[in-house]
Design a protein around this motif. Structure first.
Motif, PDB file in Angstrom:
ATOM      1  N   GLU A 167      40.836  20.798  35.670  1.00  8.88           N
ATOM      2  CA  GLU A 167      39.837  20.470  36.630  1.00  8.88           C
ATOM      3  C   GLU A 167      40.118  19.511  37.516  1.00  8.88           C
ATOM      4  OE1 GLU A 167      35.471  20.619  34.597  1.00  8.88           O
ATOM      5  OE2 GLU A 167      36.358  18.691  34.199  1.00  8.88           O
ATOM      6  N   PRO A 168      40.689  19.988  38.798  1.00  2.00           N
ATOM      7  CA  PRO A 168      41.282  19.181  39.913  1.00  2.00           C
ATOM      8  C   PRO A 168      40.227  18.606  40.532  1.00  2.00           C
ATOM      9  CG  PRO A 168      40.786  21.752  40.707  1.00  2.00           C
ATOM     10  CD  PRO A 168      40.630  21.554  39.215  1.00  2.00           C
ATOM     11  N   VAL A 169      40.368  17.053  40.302  1.00  4.67           N
ATOM     12  CA  VAL A 169      39.411  15.910  40.437  1.00  4.67           C
ATOM     13  C   VAL A 169      38.573  16.084  41.559  1.00  4.67           C
ATOM     14  CG1 VAL A 169      39.233  13.300  40.296  1.00  4.67           C
ATOM     15  CG2 VAL A 169      40.882  14.500  39.094  1.00  4.67           C
ATOM     16  N   TRP A 170      39.268  16.557  42.660  1.00  3.00           N
ATOM     17  CA  TRP A 170      38.876  16.720  44.179  1.00  3.00           C
ATOM     18  C   TRP A 170      37.846  17.873  44.299  1.00  3.00           C
ATOM     19  CZ3 TRP A 170      40.221  21.396  45.918  1.00  3.00           C
ATOM     20  CH2 TRP A 170      41.395  22.151  45.230  1.00  3.00           C
ATOM     21  N   ALA A 171      37.744  18.708  43.399  1.00  4.77           N
ATOM     22  CA  ALA A 171      36.937  19.823  43.143  1.00  4.77           C
ATOM     23  C   ALA A 171      35.796  19.691  42.256  1.00  4.77           C
ATOM     24  CB  ALA A 171      37.454  21.148  42.457  1.00  4.77           C
ATOM     25  N   ILE A 172      35.512  18.340  41.536  1.00  2.00           N
ATOM     26  CA  ILE A 172      34.541  18.234  40.468  1.00  2.00           C
ATOM     27  C   ILE A 172      33.188  17.497  41.435  1.00  2.00           C
ATOM     28  CG2 ILE A 172      33.716  16.994  38.590  1.00  2.00           C
ATOM     29  CD1 ILE A 172      36.675  17.062  37.552  1.00  2.00           C
ATOM     30  N   GLY A 173      32.191  18.263  41.472  1.00  2.00           N
ATOM     31  CA  GLY A 173      30.983  17.846  41.948  1.00  2.00           C
ATOM     32  C   GLY A 173      30.980  17.893  43.579  1.00  2.00           C
ATOM     33  N   THR A 174      32.117  18.370  44.203  1.00  2.00           N
ATOM     34  CA  THR A 174      32.106  18.308  45.413  1.00  2.00           C
ATOM     35  C   THR A 174      31.767  19.510  46.269  1.00  2.00           C
ATOM     36  OG1 THR A 174      34.482  18.996  45.382  1.00  2.00           O
ATOM     37  CG2 THR A 174      34.024  16.782  45.366  1.00  2.00           C
ATOM     38  N   GLY A 175      31.470  20.552  45.571  1.00  2.00           N
ATOM     39  CA  GLY A 175      31.121  21.865  46.196  1.00  2.00           C
ATOM     40  C   GLY A 175      32.623  22.453  46.705  1.00  2.00           C
ATOM     41  N   LYS A 176      33.800  21.820  46.630  1.00  2.00           N
ATOM     42  CA  LYS A 176      35.222  22.262  46.936  1.00  2.00           C
ATOM     43  C   LYS A 176      35.705  22.852  45.827  1.00  2.00           C
ATOM     44  CE  LYS A 176      36.330  18.569  50.499  1.00  2.00           C
ATOM     45  NZ  LYS A 176      37.047  17.206  50.371  1.00  2.00           N
ATOM     46  N   THR A 177      36.024  23.918  45.921  1.00  2.00           N
ATOM     47  CA  THR A 177      36.500  24.768  44.513  1.00  2.00           C
ATOM     48  C   THR A 177      37.815  25.103  44.940  1.00  2.00           C
ATOM     49  OG1 THR A 177      34.561  26.026  44.745  1.00  2.00           O
ATOM     50  CG2 THR A 177      36.056  26.615  43.194  1.00  2.00           C
ATOM     51  N   ALA A 178      38.984  25.080  44.153  1.00  2.00           N
ATOM     52  CA  ALA A 178      40.243  25.440  44.377  1.00  2.00           C
ATOM     53  C   ALA A 178      40.106  27.070  44.627  1.00  2.00           C
ATOM     54  CB  ALA A 178      40.839  25.292  42.957  1.00  2.00           C
ATOM     55  N   SER A 179      40.922  27.524  45.464  1.00  2.00           N
ATOM     56  CA  SER A 179      40.964  28.853  45.532  1.00  2.00           C
ATOM     57  C   SER A 179      41.266  29.464  44.269  1.00  2.00           C
ATOM     58  CB  SER A 179      41.773  29.322  46.935  1.00  2.00           C
ATOM     59  OG  SER A 179      43.271  29.174  46.567  1.00  2.00           O
ATOM     60  N   PRO A 180      41.171  30.901  44.119  1.00  2.00           N
ATOM     61  CA  PRO A 180      41.444  31.671  42.763  1.00  2.00           C
ATOM     62  C   PRO A 180      43.095  31.455  42.734  1.00  2.00           C
ATOM     63  CG  PRO A 180      39.715  32.960  43.865  1.00  2.00           C
ATOM     64  CD  PRO A 180      40.004  31.695  44.751  1.00  2.00           C
ATOM     65  N   GLU A 181      43.783  31.575  43.889  1.00  2.00           N
ATOM     66  CA  GLU A 181      45.132  31.686  43.746  1.00  2.00           C
ATOM     67  C   GLU A 181      45.663  30.245  43.429  1.00  2.00           C
ATOM     68  OE1 GLU A 181      43.297  32.641  46.575  1.00  2.00           O
ATOM     69  OE2 GLU A 181      43.629  34.759  45.888  1.00  2.00           O
ATOM     70  N   GLN A 182      45.128  29.243  44.069  1.00  2.00           N
ATOM     71  CA  GLN A 182      45.524  27.764  43.647  1.00  2.00           C
ATOM     72  C   GLN A 182      45.284  27.342  42.023  1.00  2.00           C
ATOM     73  OE1 GLN A 182      42.870  25.520  46.337  1.00  2.00           O
ATOM     74  NE2 GLN A 182      44.453  24.568  47.418  1.00  2.00           N
ATOM     75  N   ALA A 183      44.150  27.862  41.747  1.00  3.12           N
ATOM     76  CA  ALA A 183      43.685  27.757  40.376  1.00  3.12           C
ATOM     77  C   ALA A 183      44.602  28.454  39.401  1.00  3.12           C
ATOM     78  CB  ALA A 183      42.192  28.212  40.083  1.00  3.12           C
ATOM     79  N   GLN A 184      44.741  29.790  39.787  1.00  2.00           N
ATOM     80  CA  GLN A 184      45.658  30.381  38.923  1.00  2.00           C
ATOM     81  C   GLN A 184      47.186  29.955  38.886  1.00  2.00           C
ATOM     82  OE1 GLN A 184      45.879  33.022  36.867  1.00  2.00           O
ATOM     83  NE2 GLN A 184      47.985  33.433  36.693  1.00  2.00           N
ATOM     84  N   SER A 185      47.802  29.550  40.051  1.00  4.76           N
ATOM     85  CA  SER A 185      48.857  29.113  39.955  1.00  4.76           C
ATOM     86  C   SER A 185      49.244  27.894  38.869  1.00  4.76           C
ATOM     87  CB  SER A 185      49.529  28.716  41.396  1.00  4.76           C
ATOM     88  OG  SER A 185      50.334  27.718  41.486  1.00  4.76           O
ATOM     89  N   VAL A 186      48.214  27.170  38.969  1.00  5.83           N
ATOM     90  CA  VAL A 186      48.133  25.687  38.098  1.00  5.83           C
ATOM     91  C   VAL A 186      48.020  26.125  36.541  1.00  5.83           C
ATOM     92  CG1 VAL A 186      47.438  23.470  37.478  1.00  5.83           C
ATOM     93  CG2 VAL A 186      47.447  24.128  39.757  1.00  5.83           C
ATOM     94  N   HIS A 187      47.026  27.203  36.257  1.00  6.12           N
ATOM     95  CA  HIS A 187      46.826  27.825  35.067  1.00  6.12           C
ATOM     96  C   HIS A 187      48.216  28.214  34.469  1.00  6.12           C
ATOM     97  CE1 HIS A 187      42.243  27.791  34.432  1.00  6.12           C
ATOM     98  NE2 HIS A 187      42.602  26.816  35.409  1.00  6.12           N
ATOM     99  N   ALA A 188      48.705  29.075  35.229  1.00  4.42           N
ATOM    100  CA  ALA A 188      50.021  29.865  34.697  1.00  4.42           C
ATOM    101  C   ALA A 188      50.990  28.583  34.410  1.00  4.42           C
ATOM    102  CB  ALA A 188      50.592  30.815  35.920  1.00  4.42           C
ATOM    103  N   PHE A 189      51.092  27.547  35.160  1.00  5.48           N
ATOM    104  CA  PHE A 189      51.963  26.691  34.915  1.00  5.48           C
ATOM    105  C   PHE A 189      51.637  25.804  33.623  1.00  5.48           C
ATOM    106  CE2 PHE A 189      52.749  21.978  34.998  1.00  5.48           C
ATOM    107  CZ  PHE A 189      53.981  22.154  34.967  1.00  5.48           C
ATOM    108  N   ILE A 190      50.350  25.670  33.567  1.00  2.00           N
ATOM    109  CA  ILE A 190      49.806  24.928  32.348  1.00  2.00           C
ATOM    110  C   ILE A 190      50.480  25.815  31.026  1.00  2.00           C
ATOM    111  CG2 ILE A 190      47.921  24.225  30.935  1.00  2.00           C
ATOM    112  CD1 ILE A 190      46.666  23.616  33.650  1.00  2.00           C
TER     113      ILE A 190
END
Ligand code: PGA
Length: 250
Positions: A167-190
């Motif tokens: 959960e990128p902190v900047w995306a929580i409750g802000t209406g700003k979602t990580a782009s699918p590519e941004q999220a996927q890249s971190v998920h793959a890293f995790i």
């Protein structure tokens, strides 16, 4: 193949009446779902009501936090044994609101993680970077540090029967979602980071995305190879929206 999990984090919202209506809507909607796991995490005081309403349903229940102690003089706290006693399956651990507003360090969260595991429940372990950390280019470093604290207390096998929520902190409750590519890249890293300790656990662990996931963006996010569901805040407070996200996970 990992089954997606969509979990609602209701935070400190609702009344006894509104929660009854919400859970009844979720239970009703869940009847037509298949191929997706569903959970809701109500305010602690309403867990018993929600458990009763989910009887016979696929909808599982979790707590939003836990105390590290299992009993005793800890005024205002709820132990994991109490949460287990009510038949919860999950416990959210290390949500960014706990980390930032209540000063929970990586070490405290790691202690909570092992408390949940020892009780036989599934931790939904939240990690993620702040906007400053993302801009400083240290997103992966931050996630690795948060994960490594858990390996320190729980050992290399920590992530068997566990859930991770990025959960990128900047995306929580802000209406700003990580782009699918941004999220996927971190998920793959995790997943790669987890695999360094135990490849089998890393392959099986559900890594949820959280941060302004909603009916409009859920399908694309959950369509990414390493995004195995969502931890949903705002959009989990309306049964129709939450069910639409669950359907997107099917
Ligand atoms: P949000 O919250 O969906 O409202 O951004 C997600 C969370 O805090 O788990």
């Amino acid at each position: 193949m990992r089954t997606p999990l969509v979990a609602g984090n209701w935070k400190m919202n609702g009344s006894r009446e509104s929660i009854k209506e919400l859970i009844n809507g979720v239970v009703e909607g869940a009847k037509s779902l298949s191929g997706v796991e569903v959970a809701v995490c109500p305010p602690t005081i309403y867990i018993a009501d929600v458990i009763a309403a989910t009887d016979g349903s696929i909808v599982e229940v979790g707590s939003q936090d836990t105390c590290t102690a299992t009993k005793g003089a800890f005024t205002g706290e709820t132990s994991i044994d109490m949460v287990k006693d009510l038949s919860c399956k999950y416990a959210i651990i290390g949500h960014s609101e706990r980390r930032t507003m209540y000063g929970e360090t990586d070490e405290v969260v790691a202690e909570k993680f092992i408390t949940v595991k020892n009780a036989g429940l599934i931790p939904v372990f939240c990690i993620g970077e702040t906007l400053e950390e993302r801009e400083a280019g240290i997103t992966e470093e931050v996630c690795a540090r948060q994960i490594d604290a858990v390996f320190t207390t729980s050992g290399d096998n920590a992530f068997a029967d566990s859930v991770v929520a990025y959960e990128p902190v900047w995306a929580i409750g802000t209406g700003k979602t990580a782009s699918p590519e941004q999220a996927q890249s971190v998920h793959a890293f995790i997943r790669q980071h987890l695999a360094k300790r135990n490849a089998d656990n890393a392959e099986k662990v559900q890594i949820l995305y959280g941060g302004s996931m909603n009916p409009a963006n859920a399908k694309e996010l959950m369509g990414q190879a390493d995004i195995d569901g969502g931890l949903i805040g705002g959009a989990s407070l309306k049964a129709d929206d939450f069910m639409a996200v669950c359907q997107a996970g099917q």
